[in-house]
Design a protein around this motif. Structure first.
Motif, PDB file in Angstrom:
ATOM      1  N   GLY A   1       0.813  -1.211   0.000  1.00  0.00           N
ATOM      2  CA  GLY A   1       0.000   0.000   0.000  1.00  0.00           C
ATOM      3  C   GLY A   1       0.848   1.263   0.000  1.00  0.00           C
ATOM      4  O   GLY A   1       1.797   1.389   0.782  1.00  0.00           O
ATOM      5  N   GLU A   2       0.490   2.192  -0.862  1.00  0.00           N
ATOM      6  CA  GLU A   2       1.192   3.475  -0.925  1.00  0.00           C
ATOM      7  C   GLU A   2       1.115   4.191   0.418  1.00  0.00           C
ATOM      8  O   GLU A   2       2.047   4.887   0.819  1.00  0.00           O
ATOM      9  N   THR A   3      -0.002   4.019   1.109  1.00  0.00           N
ATOM     10  CA  THR A   3      -0.206   4.629   2.416  1.00  0.00           C
ATOM     11  C   THR A   3      -0.734   3.581   3.389  1.00  0.00           C
ATOM     12  O   THR A   3      -1.115   2.473   3.001  1.00  0.00           O
ATOM     13  N   GLU A   4      -0.763   3.947   4.636  1.00  0.00           N
ATOM     14  CA  GLU A   4      -1.470   3.133   5.618  1.00  0.00           C
ATOM     15  C   GLU A   4      -2.958   3.139   5.265  1.00  0.00           C
ATOM     16  O   GLU A   4      -3.453   4.080   4.634  1.00  0.00           O
ATOM     17  N   VAL A   5      -3.663   2.099   5.631  1.00  0.00           N
ATOM     18  CA  VAL A   5      -5.102   2.042   5.358  1.00  0.00           C
ATOM     19  C   VAL A   5      -5.783   3.201   6.082  1.00  0.00           C
ATOM     20  O   VAL A   5      -5.602   3.396   7.290  1.00  0.00           O
TER      21      VAL A   5
ATOM     22  N   ASN B   1      -8.963  10.855   6.055  1.00  0.00           N
ATOM     23  CA  ASN B   1      -7.664  10.594   5.437  1.00  0.00           C
ATOM     24  C   ASN B   1      -6.574  10.274   6.448  1.00  0.00           C
ATOM     25  O   ASN B   1      -5.402  10.144   6.089  1.00  0.00           O
ATOM     26  N   HIS B   2      -6.967  10.140   7.693  1.00  0.00           N
ATOM     27  CA  HIS B   2      -6.042   9.681   8.724  1.00  0.00           C
ATOM     28  C   HIS B   2      -5.974   8.153   8.680  1.00  0.00           C
ATOM     29  O   HIS B   2      -6.919   7.492   8.227  1.00  0.00           O
ATOM     30  N   PRO B   3      -4.886   7.567   9.170  1.00  0.00           N
ATOM     31  CA  PRO B   3      -4.840   6.102   9.235  1.00  0.00           C
ATOM     32  C   PRO B   3      -5.859   5.566  10.231  1.00  0.00           C
ATOM     33  O   PRO B   3      -6.095   6.180  11.275  1.00  0.00           O
ATOM     34  N   VAL B   4      -6.476   4.448   9.908  1.00  0.00           N
ATOM     35  CA  VAL B   4      -7.371   3.792  10.851  1.00  0.00           C
ATOM     36  C   VAL B   4      -6.536   3.255  12.006  1.00  0.00           C
ATOM     37  O   VAL B   4      -5.374   2.858  11.825  1.00  0.00           O
TER      38      VAL B   4
ATOM     39  N   ASP C   1      -8.871  -7.994  13.833  1.00  0.00           N
ATOM     40  CA  ASP C   1      -9.698  -7.055  13.067  1.00  0.00           C
ATOM     41  C   ASP C   1      -9.141  -6.877  11.654  1.00  0.00           C
ATOM     42  O   ASP C   1      -9.902  -6.788  10.676  1.00  0.00           O
ATOM     43  N   CYS C   2      -7.825  -6.813  11.547  1.00  0.00           N
ATOM     44  CA  CYS C   2      -7.185  -6.674  10.233  1.00  0.00           C
ATOM     45  C   CYS C   2      -7.535  -7.853   9.328  1.00  0.00           C
ATOM     46  O   CYS C   2      -7.801  -7.672   8.130  1.00  0.00           O
ATOM     47  N   GLN C   3      -7.548  -9.056   9.900  1.00  0.00           N
ATOM     48  CA  GLN C   3      -7.865 -10.238   9.095  1.00  0.00           C
ATOM     49  C   GLN C   3      -9.314 -10.197   8.598  1.00  0.00           C
ATOM     50  O   GLN C   3      -9.602 -10.569   7.457  1.00  0.00           O
ATOM     51  N   GLU C   4     -10.210  -9.708   9.439  1.00  0.00           N
ATOM     52  CA  GLU C   4     -11.614  -9.591   9.027  1.00  0.00           C
ATOM     53  C   GLU C   4     -11.756  -8.546   7.917  1.00  0.00           C
ATOM     54  O   GLU C   4     -12.468  -8.767   6.928  1.00  0.00           O
TER      55      GLU C   4
ATOM     56  N   ARG D   1      -1.060  -1.647   6.924  1.00  0.00           N
ATOM     57  CA  ARG D   1      -0.786  -1.351   5.520  1.00  0.00           C
ATOM     58  C   ARG D   1      -0.998  -2.647   4.753  1.00  0.00           C
ATOM     59  O   ARG D   1      -0.563  -3.720   5.171  1.00  0.00           O
ATOM     60  N   LEU D   2      -1.653  -2.566   3.606  1.00  0.00           N
ATOM     61  CA  LEU D   2      -1.961  -3.749   2.813  1.00  0.00           C
ATOM     62  C   LEU D   2      -0.773  -4.217   1.989  1.00  0.00           C
ATOM     63  O   LEU D   2       0.026  -3.401   1.507  1.00  0.00           O
ATOM     64  N   ALA D   3      -0.692  -5.528   1.805  1.00  0.00           N
ATOM     65  CA  ALA D   3       0.260  -6.128   0.866  1.00  0.00           C
ATOM     66  C   ALA D   3      -0.535  -6.993  -0.113  1.00  0.00           C
ATOM     67  O   ALA D   3      -1.707  -7.283   0.089  1.00  0.00           O
TER      68      ALA D   3
END
Length: 254
Positions: A73-77, A97-100, A107-110, A251-253
């Motif tokens: 990911g270019e940015t954090e989610v 536009n702030h990071p979650v 929670d990330c896996q869901e 951040r997503l991969a």
């Protein structure tokens, strides 16, 4: 005249390389929220407390790693993207536009499972090795102490410049990106990785043999209330998978 031609050719090659690099990136749109996955060309590099890191912890053992190409990911989610997927925003400090934040590893896996269902893609969390390789700039690394610079405040929201702000973390993309065009790899919020915490040299995907550390997952990057020591790209940290905090996101991969 010859020198001008050489410079023109070099400039053209640079522009072509930059264009080719950008064309490898992927753009997504989820319920009107757009985000970019940057192409990270694989390669081999050192990981751990290399000389530019200075003082360090014992678990930052220097070793060479080889990483296959992937996307990051270019940015954090952002909170905007999380809400588009999950229908709610768990963050303590709100800003689209702030990071979650205030999210557990579970929670990330869901979130990722629902995002994959919506996009028909295969998003995931990055491994610790992928994360550090990308933070260092991958095969374009200039060997900085932080992700993109030796000047911390140039690339990061940290204790020096964020502790007095009402919203402790800040919107993404406000600081200088690193060599790969990735923002906030240092500071803002820490980022969950896929791995269990393990000593280097063991399988990071297997549970640690030390029962006291079972179910502890790697987090990387440091956050807005950290000082420079904890924001070095080699610094390691870990939390139990059900922990959440207002300085911890993802951040997503791919």
């Amino acid at each position: 005249m010859i020198m001008k031609r050489i410079l023109s050719i070099l400039l053209l090659l640079l522009l072509l390389n930059a264009s080719s690099f950008a064309q490898n990136d992927k753009q997504y749109n989820v319920h009107g929220v757009k985000f970019t996955m940057k192409f990270i060309k694989g390669g081999s590099s050192e990981m751990g407390a290399t000389k530019e890191m200075g003082e360090h912890d014992d678990d930052e053992v220097v070793h060479r790693v080889t990483v296959e190409s992937f996307y990051l990911g270019e940015t954090e989610v952002t909170q905007e993207l999380w809400e588009a997927v999950m229908g709610k925003n768990p963050s303590k400090f709100h800003g689209e536009n702030h990071p979650v934040e205030w999210i557990t590893w579970d929670d990330c896996q869901e979130f990722i499972s629902k995002l994959n269902a919506l996009t028909k893609q295969h998003f995931r969390l990055p491994t610790e090795t992928e994360w550090e390789y990308a933070a260092r700039g991958g095969c374009y690394s200039k060997h900085y102490r932080y992700a993109g610079s030796n000047n911390l405040e140039e690339v990061a929201w940290c204790f020096k410049n964020a502790h007095s702000l009402k919203k402790k973390h800040q919107p993404v993309r406000q600081k200088k990106p690193n060599e790969l065009g990735l923002y906030d790899m240092t500071g803002n919020v820490s980022e969950w990785c896929q791995d269990y915490y393990n000593p280097y040299g063991t399988d990071p995907m297997q549970k640690p043999s030390n029962l006291a550390r079972r179910n502890f997952r790697i987090i990387r990057g440091g956050c807005y209330n950290n000082t420079d020591y904890y924001l070095r790209v080699s610094n390691r940290n870990f939390f139990i998978h059900w922990r959440h905090d207002d300085n911890l996101g993802l951040r997503l991969a791919q």
